[in-house]
Write a protein that holds these residues in place. Sequence first.
Motif, mmCIF file in Angstrom:
data_model
loop_
_atom_site.group_PDB
_atom_site.id
_atom_site.type_symbol
_atom_site.label_atom_id
_atom_site.label_comp_id
_atom_site.label_asym_id
_atom_site.label_seq_id
_atom_site.Cartn_x
_atom_site.Cartn_y
_atom_site.Cartn_z
ATOM 1 N N VAL A 1 -9.308 7.219 -3.218
ATOM 2 C CA VAL A 1 -7.939 7.052 -2.759
ATOM 3 C C VAL A 1 -7.800 5.707 -2.051
ATOM 4 O O VAL A 1 -8.522 5.427 -1.083
ATOM 5 N N ASP A 2 -6.878 4.878 -2.536
ATOM 6 C CA ASP A 2 -6.601 3.593 -1.890
ATOM 7 C C ASP A 2 -5.213 3.127 -2.323
ATOM 8 O O ASP A 2 -4.864 3.239 -3.500
ATOM 9 N N ASP A 3 -4.417 2.638 -1.377
ATOM 10 C CA ASP A 3 -3.056 2.206 -1.720
ATOM 11 C C ASP A 3 -2.985 0.735 -2.132
ATOM 12 O O ASP A 3 -1.907 0.217 -2.402
ATOM 13 N N GLU A 4 -4.151 0.070 -2.195
ATOM 14 C CA GLU A 4 -4.203 -1.289 -2.748
ATOM 15 C C GLU A 4 -4.800 -1.204 -4.151
ATOM 16 O O GLU A 4 -5.972 -0.855 -4.313
ATOM 17 N N LYS A 5 -3.993 -1.538 -5.139
ATOM 18 C CA LYS A 5 -4.412 -1.348 -6.533
ATOM 19 C C LYS A 5 -5.693 -2.096 -6.869
ATOM 20 O O LYS A 5 -6.593 -1.546 -7.517
ATOM 21 N N MET A 6 -5.824 -3.332 -6.419
ATOM 22 C CA MET A 6 -7.014 -4.121 -6.741
ATOM 23 C C MET A 6 -8.268 -3.511 -6.112
ATOM 24 O O MET A 6 -9.334 -3.495 -6.723
ATOM 25 N N VAL A 7 -8.111 -3.028 -4.880
ATOM 26 C CA VAL A 7 -9.261 -2.411 -4.201
ATOM 27 C C VAL A 7 -9.638 -1.104 -4.890
ATOM 28 O O VAL A 7 -10.820 -0.799 -5.071
ATOM 29 N N LEU A 8 -8.622 -0.328 -5.288
ATOM 30 C CA LEU A 8 -8.873 0.932 -5.991
ATOM 31 C C LEU A 8 -9.650 0.677 -7.278
ATOM 32 O O LEU A 8 -10.603 1.388 -7.601
ATOM 33 N N GLU A 9 -9.264 -0.356 -8.015
ATOM 34 C CA GLU A 9 -9.955 -0.697 -9.262
ATOM 35 C C GLU A 9 -11.384 -1.157 -8.986
ATOM 36 O O GLU A 9 -12.306 -0.850 -9.753
ATOM 37 N N LEU A 10 -11.588 -1.888 -7.891
ATOM 38 C CA LEU A 10 -12.928 -2.335 -7.527
ATOM 39 C C LEU A 10 -13.811 -1.138 -7.166
ATOM 40 O O LEU A 10 -14.983 -1.070 -7.568
ATOM 41 N N GLN B 1 -8.546 8.687 -9.732
ATOM 42 C CA GLN B 1 -7.955 7.669 -8.855
ATOM 43 C C GLN B 1 -6.593 8.131 -8.326
ATOM 44 O O GLN B 1 -5.774 8.663 -9.072
ATOM 45 N N PHE B 2 -6.371 7.871 -7.031
ATOM 46 C CA PHE B 2 -5.099 8.217 -6.391
ATOM 47 C C PHE B 2 -4.621 7.036 -5.548
ATOM 48 O O PHE B 2 -5.407 6.444 -4.799
ATOM 49 N N ALA B 3 -3.313 6.720 -5.659
ATOM 50 C CA ALA B 3 -2.745 5.584 -4.931
ATOM 51 C C ALA B 3 -2.389 5.930 -3.494
ATOM 52 O O ALA B 3 -2.121 5.038 -2.687
ATOM 53 N N ASN B 4 -2.393 7.221 -3.163
ATOM 54 C CA ASN B 4 -2.126 7.633 -1.784
ATOM 55 C C ASN B 4 -2.635 9.050 -1.581
ATOM 56 O O ASN B 4 -2.993 9.753 -2.546
ATOM 57 N N ALA B 5 -2.652 9.481 -0.330
ATOM 58 C CA ALA B 5 -3.168 10.814 0.004
ATOM 59 C C ALA B 5 -2.316 11.910 -0.612
ATOM 60 O O ALA B 5 -2.833 12.934 -1.079
ATOM 61 N N ASP C 1 -9.889 5.135 1.622
ATOM 62 C CA ASP C 1 -9.591 4.125 2.630
ATOM 63 C C ASP C 1 -9.055 4.848 3.863
ATOM 64 O O ASP C 1 -8.329 5.840 3.743
ATOM 65 N N ILE C 2 -9.408 4.399 5.046
ATOM 66 C CA ILE C 2 -8.873 5.002 6.265
ATOM 67 C C ILE C 2 -7.437 4.558 6.511
ATOM 68 O O ILE C 2 -6.561 5.365 6.842
ATOM 69 N N GLU C 3 -7.169 3.267 6.292
ATOM 70 C CA GLU C 3 -5.859 2.709 6.639
ATOM 71 C C GLU C 3 -4.868 2.845 5.483
ATOM 72 O O GLU C 3 -4.373 1.858 4.944
ATOM 73 N N LEU C 4 -4.586 4.091 5.099
ATOM 74 C CA LEU C 4 -3.601 4.338 4.050
ATOM 75 C C LEU C 4 -2.200 4.360 4.651
ATOM 76 O O LEU C 4 -2.016 4.762 5.799
ATOM 77 N N SER C 5 -1.206 3.970 3.850
ATOM 78 C CA SER C 5 0.172 4.165 4.279
ATOM 79 C C SER C 5 0.508 5.639 4.111
ATOM 80 O O SER C 5 -0.071 6.329 3.276
ATOM 81 N N GLY C 6 1.446 6.152 4.906
ATOM 82 C CA GLY C 6 1.710 7.585 4.883
ATOM 83 C C GLY C 6 0.582 8.309 5.597
ATOM 84 O O GLY C 6 0.139 7.894 6.665
ATOM 85 N N MET C 7 0.080 9.388 5.013
ATOM 86 C CA MET C 7 -1.061 10.085 5.604
ATOM 87 C C MET C 7 -2.288 9.187 5.526
ATOM 88 O O MET C 7 -2.624 8.675 4.460
#
Length: 243
Positions: A12-21, A40-44, A63-69
């Motif tokens: 889970v990561d709200d940054e697309k490039m980081v999620l792909e990495l 893969q999930f773009a948010n919680a 990622d800890i610093e997600l937007s939303g939850m």
Amino acid sequence: MEERVVVKIAIVDDEKMVLELEYDCIGKVMYAKGEAEIFQFANAEEMIEDINQGMEFDVLVTDIELSGMNGLELGKLVRRKMPGCYLVFLTSLSEFAVDSYRLEAYQYILKNEMEERLPLIMERLVEKVKKERNHFVMLGLENKKQKVYFRDILYVQKDKGRKYVTYMTKMGSFRERGMLKEAIEKLDSPMFLLADRSCIINMRYIEKMSGYTLYLEGGYELAITRARMKSVKEMLNRYWGCG
């Protein structure tokens, strides 16, 4: 012959490039062996929706610093829904990677170390899950035994003054005649620790330790003897990868 195990990993990561990495870091070591499915999930909230529809995961990388939850909140929810799910937190802030958090997750990884550390940690976790899936005991009445996987046992406790032990599991409790020593011999696995002479605990379900008390998923609280404190801490640190 051991059953083939496919480990389900959620990232889970709200940054697309980081999620792909993250996907590439995990996929390059997992897919070649056919050992994992990666979701893969773009948010919680996206992941929670899948969980509410019955999806289960063996490992969560978030990622800890997600937007939303945020990732910590997501981790707590996942632990309630799937107590056996391993949590791996990613962060760009080193203040999160402190010892006070480490019993609540398998690992904290700084994002600038992700490409180096994440593949190694995931290989180790996949091996843990595979071993857990192939270890079980038969519990219950003589004419109605049930297969119970080691990973589903929370703790085993000897009944005071009686020749019985109680196995507390995710499916309920099982009471069997015998001594704790016999249970220890059955549960020959590094995931279990001896808290005192009457209780062994699955480290996978320990949320935290405070004083001489271990707090487990499900609201269970179990005492540690003073004599066992040092060895319990050492075993927890080794198991959770903190040592």
